[in-house]
Write an enzyme that holds these catalytic residues in place. Structure first.
Site, PDB file in Angstrom:
ATOM      1  N   TYR A   1     -16.212 -48.268  19.065  1.00 56.50           N
ATOM      2  CA  TYR A   1     -15.581 -47.088  18.470  1.00 56.50           C
ATOM      3  C   TYR A   1     -14.068 -47.116  18.648  1.00 56.50           C
ATOM      4  O   TYR A   1     -13.327 -46.719  17.738  1.00 56.50           O
ATOM      5  CB  TYR A   1     -16.192 -45.792  19.031  1.00 56.50           C
ATOM      6  CG  TYR A   1     -17.489 -45.456  18.335  1.00 56.50           C
ATOM      7  CD1 TYR A   1     -17.480 -44.900  17.055  1.00 56.50           C
ATOM      8  CD2 TYR A   1     -18.718 -45.739  18.917  1.00 56.50           C
ATOM      9  CE1 TYR A   1     -18.668 -44.605  16.395  1.00 56.50           C
ATOM     10  CE2 TYR A   1     -19.910 -45.457  18.258  1.00 56.50           C
ATOM     11  CZ  TYR A   1     -19.878 -44.892  17.001  1.00 56.50           C
ATOM     12  OH  TYR A   1     -21.050 -44.618  16.327  1.00 56.50           O
TER      13      TYR A   1
ATOM     14  N   GLN B   1     -19.521 -37.530   5.038  1.00 58.16           N
ATOM     15  CA  GLN B   1     -20.274 -38.145   6.142  1.00 58.16           C
ATOM     16  C   GLN B   1     -19.346 -39.042   6.952  1.00 58.16           C
ATOM     17  O   GLN B   1     -19.738 -39.575   7.978  1.00 58.16           O
ATOM     18  CB  GLN B   1     -21.413 -39.000   5.565  1.00 58.16           C
ATOM     19  CG  GLN B   1     -22.426 -38.211   4.789  1.00 58.16           C
ATOM     20  CD  GLN B   1     -23.346 -39.130   3.994  1.00 58.16           C
ATOM     21  OE1 GLN B   1     -24.357 -39.609   4.488  1.00 58.16           O
ATOM     22  NE2 GLN B   1     -22.992 -39.397   2.755  1.00 58.16           N
TER      23      GLN B   1
ATOM     24  N   ASP C   1     -13.802 -40.873   9.547  1.00 54.43           N
ATOM     25  CA  ASP C   1     -12.352 -41.114   9.479  1.00 54.43           C
ATOM     26  C   ASP C   1     -11.634 -39.847   9.001  1.00 54.43           C
ATOM     27  O   ASP C   1     -12.275 -38.853   8.639  1.00 54.43           O
ATOM     28  CB  ASP C   1     -12.043 -42.321   8.561  1.00 54.43           C
ATOM     29  CG  ASP C   1     -12.397 -42.065   7.094  1.00 54.43           C
ATOM     30  OD1 ASP C   1     -11.975 -41.030   6.540  1.00 54.43           O
ATOM     31  OD2 ASP C   1     -13.098 -42.902   6.481  1.00 54.43           O
TER      32      ASP C   1
ATOM     33  N   HIS D   1     -20.924 -35.588   9.913  1.00 57.51           N
ATOM     34  CA  HIS D   1     -21.293 -36.617  10.899  1.00 57.51           C
ATOM     35  C   HIS D   1     -20.223 -36.742  11.984  1.00 57.51           C
ATOM     36  O   HIS D   1     -20.129 -37.781  12.651  1.00 57.51           O
ATOM     37  CB  HIS D   1     -21.552 -37.968  10.225  1.00 57.51           C
ATOM     38  CG  HIS D   1     -22.859 -38.016   9.484  1.00 57.51           C
ATOM     39  ND1 HIS D   1     -23.211 -39.040   8.639  1.00 57.51           N
ATOM     40  CD2 HIS D   1     -23.918 -37.141   9.476  1.00 57.51           C
ATOM     41  CE1 HIS D   1     -24.422 -38.808   8.133  1.00 57.51           C
ATOM     42  NE2 HIS D   1     -24.865 -37.655   8.612  1.00 57.51           N
TER      43      HIS D   1
ATOM     44  N   GLY E   1     -19.712 -42.728  -3.273  1.00 60.48           N
ATOM     45  CA  GLY E   1     -19.800 -43.783  -2.264  1.00 60.48           C
ATOM     46  C   GLY E   1     -20.749 -43.560  -1.114  1.00 60.48           C
ATOM     47  O   GLY E   1     -20.400 -43.858   0.025  1.00 60.48           O
ATOM     48  N   THR E   2     -21.944 -43.072  -1.411  1.00 58.79           N
ATOM     49  CA  THR E   2     -22.960 -43.017  -0.340  1.00 58.79           C
ATOM     50  C   THR E   2     -24.253 -43.674  -0.808  1.00 58.79           C
ATOM     51  O   THR E   2     -24.616 -43.561  -1.981  1.00 58.79           O
ATOM     52  CB  THR E   2     -23.222 -41.573   0.154  1.00 58.79           C
ATOM     53  OG1 THR E   2     -24.236 -41.610   1.179  1.00 58.79           O
ATOM     54  CG2 THR E   2     -23.663 -40.625  -0.939  1.00 58.79           C
TER      55      THR E   2
HETATM   56  C1  BJW Z   1     -18.695 -47.875  -2.867  1.00 61.70           C
HETATM   57  C2  BJW Z   1     -17.633 -48.735  -2.799  1.00 61.70           C
HETATM   58  C3  BJW Z   1     -16.539 -48.381  -3.473  1.00 61.70           C
HETATM   59  C4  BJW Z   1     -19.261 -49.636  -1.590  1.00 61.70           C
HETATM   60  N1  BJW Z   1     -16.546 -47.206  -4.166  1.00 61.70           N
HETATM   61  N2  BJW Z   1     -18.792 -46.743  -3.492  1.00 61.70           N
HETATM   62  C5  BJW Z   1     -37.414 -41.110   8.545  1.00 61.70           C
HETATM   63  C6  BJW Z   1     -37.310 -40.349   7.397  1.00 61.70           C
HETATM   64  C7  BJW Z   1     -36.324 -39.397   7.256  1.00 61.70           C
HETATM   65  C8  BJW Z   1     -35.397 -39.189   8.245  1.00 61.70           C
HETATM   66  C9  BJW Z   1     -35.478 -39.964   9.382  1.00 61.70           C
HETATM   67  C10 BJW Z   1     -36.475 -40.895   9.537  1.00 61.70           C
HETATM   68  N3  BJW Z   1     -36.308 -41.494  10.737  1.00 61.70           N
HETATM   69  C11 BJW Z   1     -35.230 -40.950  11.349  1.00 61.70           C
HETATM   70  C12 BJW Z   1     -34.706 -40.004  10.536  1.00 61.70           C
HETATM   71  C13 BJW Z   1     -33.511 -39.179  10.771  1.00 61.70           C
HETATM   72  C14 BJW Z   1     -32.242 -39.995  10.658  1.00 61.70           C
HETATM   73  C15 BJW Z   1     -32.217 -40.760   9.347  1.00 61.70           C
HETATM   74  O1  BJW Z   1     -31.872 -40.254   8.294  1.00 61.70           O
HETATM   75  N4  BJW Z   1     -32.556 -42.034   9.372  1.00 61.70           N
HETATM   76  C16 BJW Z   1     -32.625 -42.817   8.131  1.00 61.70           C
HETATM   77  C17 BJW Z   1     -31.733 -44.042   8.252  1.00 61.70           C
HETATM   78  C18 BJW Z   1     -34.064 -43.106   7.868  1.00 61.70           C
HETATM   79  N5  BJW Z   1     -31.180 -39.020  10.680  1.00 61.70           N
HETATM   80  C19 BJW Z   1     -30.681 -38.570  11.827  1.00 61.70           C
HETATM   81  O2  BJW Z   1     -31.050 -38.997  12.917  1.00 61.70           O
HETATM   82  C20 BJW Z   1     -29.641 -37.456  11.736  1.00 61.70           C
HETATM   83  N6  BJW Z   1     -30.013 -36.388  12.585  1.00 61.70           N
HETATM   84  C21 BJW Z   1     -31.125 -35.666  12.354  1.00 61.70           C
HETATM   85  O3  BJW Z   1     -31.853 -35.868  11.404  1.00 61.70           O
HETATM   86  O4  BJW Z   1     -31.350 -34.695  13.294  1.00 61.70           O
HETATM   87  C22 BJW Z   1     -32.608 -33.996  13.256  1.00 61.70           C
HETATM   88  C23 BJW Z   1     -33.645 -34.885  13.856  1.00 61.70           C
HETATM   89  C24 BJW Z   1     -33.455 -35.374  15.142  1.00 61.70           C
HETATM   90  C25 BJW Z   1     -34.454 -36.177  15.701  1.00 61.70           C
HETATM   91  C26 BJW Z   1     -35.567 -36.510  14.974  1.00 61.70           C
HETATM   92  C27 BJW Z   1     -35.724 -36.040  13.692  1.00 61.70           C
HETATM   93  C28 BJW Z   1     -34.764 -35.200  13.136  1.00 61.70           C
HETATM   94  C29 BJW Z   1     -28.299 -37.959  12.221  1.00 61.70           C
HETATM   95  C30 BJW Z   1     -27.725 -38.995  11.316  1.00 61.70           C
HETATM   96  C31 BJW Z   1     -26.410 -39.514  11.896  1.00 61.70           C
HETATM   97  C32 BJW Z   1     -25.862 -40.657  11.100  1.00 61.70           C
HETATM   98  N7  BJW Z   1     -24.795 -41.253  11.816  1.00 61.70           N
HETATM   99  C33 BJW Z   1     -24.077 -42.373  11.226  1.00 61.70           C
HETATM  100  C34 BJW Z   1     -23.180 -42.984  12.300  1.00 61.70           C
HETATM  101  C35 BJW Z   1     -21.982 -42.050  12.555  1.00 61.70           C
HETATM  102  C36 BJW Z   1     -21.053 -42.609  13.548  1.00 61.70           C
HETATM  103  C37 BJW Z   1     -20.326 -43.849  13.098  1.00 61.70           C
HETATM  104  O5  BJW Z   1     -19.550 -43.809  12.139  1.00 61.70           O
HETATM  105  O6  BJW Z   1     -20.519 -44.860  13.758  1.00 61.70           O
HETATM  106  O7  BJW Z   1     -23.341 -41.926  10.083  1.00 61.70           O
HETATM  107  S1  BJW Z   1     -25.191 -43.575  10.515  1.00 61.70           S
HETATM  108  C38 BJW Z   1     -24.119 -44.019   9.179  1.00 61.70           C
HETATM  109  O8  BJW Z   1     -24.811 -43.730   7.936  1.00 61.70           O
HETATM  110  C39 BJW Z   1     -22.936 -43.050   9.262  1.00 61.70           C
HETATM  111  C40 BJW Z   1     -22.785 -42.621   7.823  1.00 61.70           C
HETATM  112  O9  BJW Z   1     -22.106 -41.385   7.742  1.00 61.70           O
HETATM  113  C41 BJW Z   1     -24.208 -42.581   7.332  1.00 61.70           C
HETATM  114  C42 BJW Z   1     -24.337 -42.639   5.839  1.00 61.70           C
HETATM  115  O10 BJW Z   1     -23.901 -43.863   5.346  1.00 61.70           O
HETATM  116  P1  BJW Z   1     -23.100 -43.945   3.980  1.00 61.70           P
HETATM  117  O11 BJW Z   1     -21.850 -43.171   4.076  1.00 61.70           O
HETATM  118  O12 BJW Z   1     -23.995 -43.630   2.864  1.00 61.70           O
HETATM  119  O13 BJW Z   1     -22.675 -45.504   3.990  1.00 61.70           O
HETATM  120  P2  BJW Z   1     -23.547 -46.774   3.506  1.00 61.70           P
HETATM  121  O14 BJW Z   1     -22.920 -47.985   4.086  1.00 61.70           O
HETATM  122  O15 BJW Z   1     -24.979 -46.590   3.735  1.00 61.70           O
HETATM  123  O16 BJW Z   1     -23.349 -46.793   1.929  1.00 61.70           O
HETATM  124  C43 BJW Z   1     -22.078 -47.038   1.347  1.00 61.70           C
HETATM  125  C44 BJW Z   1     -22.220 -46.847  -0.149  1.00 61.70           C
HETATM  126  O17 BJW Z   1     -20.937 -47.023  -0.713  1.00 61.70           O
HETATM  127  C45 BJW Z   1     -23.147 -47.874  -0.822  1.00 61.70           C
HETATM  128  O18 BJW Z   1     -24.021 -47.191  -1.712  1.00 61.70           O
HETATM  129  C46 BJW Z   1     -22.191 -48.781  -1.594  1.00 61.70           C
HETATM  130  O19 BJW Z   1     -22.755 -49.290  -2.798  1.00 61.70           O
HETATM  131  C47 BJW Z   1     -21.047 -47.831  -1.874  1.00 61.70           C
HETATM  132  N8  BJW Z   1     -19.747 -48.459  -2.062  1.00 61.70           N
HETATM  133  N9  BJW Z   1     -18.009 -49.831  -2.002  1.00 61.70           N
HETATM  134  C48 BJW Z   1     -17.673 -46.424  -4.152  1.00 61.70           C
HETATM  135  N10 BJW Z   1     -15.417 -49.155  -3.516  1.00 61.70           N
END
Ligand code: BJW
Ligand code: ZN
Length: 246
Positions: free
Chosen positions: A71, A105, A108, A123, A193-194
């Site tokens: 981090y 999400q 930054d 997030h 971009g998600t």
């Molecule tokens: C472009 C581009 C360009 C490229 N222009 N676009 C099963 C089913 C459902 C839910 C769950 C499950 N098992 C577990 C869960 C819950 C879990 C979850 O969702 N897991 C899934 C992965 C299955 N969620 C949680 O745990 C959340 N809490 C919660 O639910 O609490 C209640 C609960 C607790 C306990 C049990 C059950 C419920 C918390 C989620 C926290 C996420 N944290 C992170 C890390 C943050 C810290 C850090 O930065 O290090 O957040 S994970 C990571 O993913 C980060 C992001 O914010 C998040 C989303 O990612 P994002 O932004 O979509 O990025 P990418 O890389 O995935 O995608 C990028 C996109 O950009 C792509 O589509 C590219 O194509 C595109 N792109 N270039 C435009 N130039």
């Protein structure tokens, strides 16, 4: 990759006529600033790092030094990057609209540096830190940023951690409540971009749609969101988002 001109025209029309606009951003909006996304096949951070080792309580307990260094490296890198044309266009959009909510999400601060205000960081944020035990907010010194291990809380000796939301953790209550209110009441949602795979945020576009809002998705790749969106604008955020402001 092909941008459909008809969809672009429709998206411009929807945005121009939106009375209550919600913008939802993910890592892709910052990609052209030089910040790695999480899941992109070639360049995503998690092609080289295991998310459960870096973004969870279990990972922090097992190897706090690794998590701290990862981090702090990302935080230092943030000092060397700038908002890109997509961030700047979204700031301009906020200036144009009376009812505008930006939900991100991203941990930054590029939206704020571009000029957006009241950004809902559902997030958390990498620029602040707190004690993992007692929750006290703590300012990290430049020397501590270089440390191999997280600093310890002066009050309870718990480990200091970045104020981001890890897997299994609850999203910040106030930000989520405000975000959900805005989503339920919006007439248009622009998603940028998600990958739409992390819950509960992944549900927001379909929630907006169920409330009668139009959904526009900007992404170079298809995702569950592009499948349900009214308009899918295939391409990079920095190229497409500025074109939505006419
Ligand atoms: C472009 C581009 C360009 C490229 N222009 N676009 C099963 C089913 C459902 C839910 C769950 C499950 N098992 C577990 C869960 C819950 C879990 C979850 O969702 N897991 C899934 C992965 C299955 N969620 C949680 O745990 C959340 N809490 C919660 O639910 O609490 C209640 C609960 C607790 C306990 C049990 C059950 C419920 C918390 C989620 C926290 C996420 N944290 C992170 C890390 C943050 C810290 C850090 O930065 O290090 O957040 S994970 C990571 O993913 C980060 C992001 O914010 C998040 C989303 O990612 P994002 O932004 O979509 O990025 P990418 O890389 O995935 O995608 C990028 C996109 O950009 C792509 O589509 C590219 O194509 C595109 N792109 N270039 C435009 N130039
Ligand atoms: Zn403490």
């Amino acid at each position: 990759m092909k941008l459909d001109n008809q969809q672009l025209k429709q998206a411009i029309f929807l945005l121009q006529n939106a009375k209550r606009l919600v913008v939802l951003t993910g890592a892709g909006v910052s990609a052209e600033s030089g910040i790695q996304t999480f899941r992109d096949a070639q360049s995503g951070m998690w092609t080289t790092f295991d998310p459960m080792k870096l973004a969870s309580q279990e990972g922090f307990a097992e190897n706090p030094g690794l998590v701290w260094r990862w981090y702090m490296a990302r935080l230092k890198m943030l000092g060397n990057v700038q908002p890109n044309p997509a961030h700047l266009a979204l700031a301009q959009l906020q200036r144009q609209k009376t009812y505008f909510t930006l939900i991100t999400q991203n941990v930054d601060d590029l939206h704020e540096r571009a000029g957006n205000s009241a950004v809902l960081h559902v997030h958390g944020s990498i620029v602040s830190t707190h004690c993992n035990e007692c929750g006290k907010i703590y300012a990290v010194s430049p020397a501590e940023m270089e440390d191999e291990q997280p600093p310890l809380c002066p009050s309870c000796a718990g480990k200091i951690r970045p104020s981001v939301v890890w897997f299994g953790e609850i999203l910040p209550e106030k930000e989520m409540r405000t975000a959900l209110d805005a989503v339920r009441n919006c007439d248009c949602m622009l998603v940028v971009g998600t990958s739409g795979v992390v819950y509960p945020v992944a549900e927001l576009p379909s929630m907006a749609r169920r409330s009668g809002a139009a959904v526009i998705d900007v992404n170079p790749e298809r995702s569950p969101i592009s499948e349900m969106a009214d308009c899918f604008l295939q391409g990079k955020a920095g190229e497409i988002v500025p074109r939505l402001l006419v």
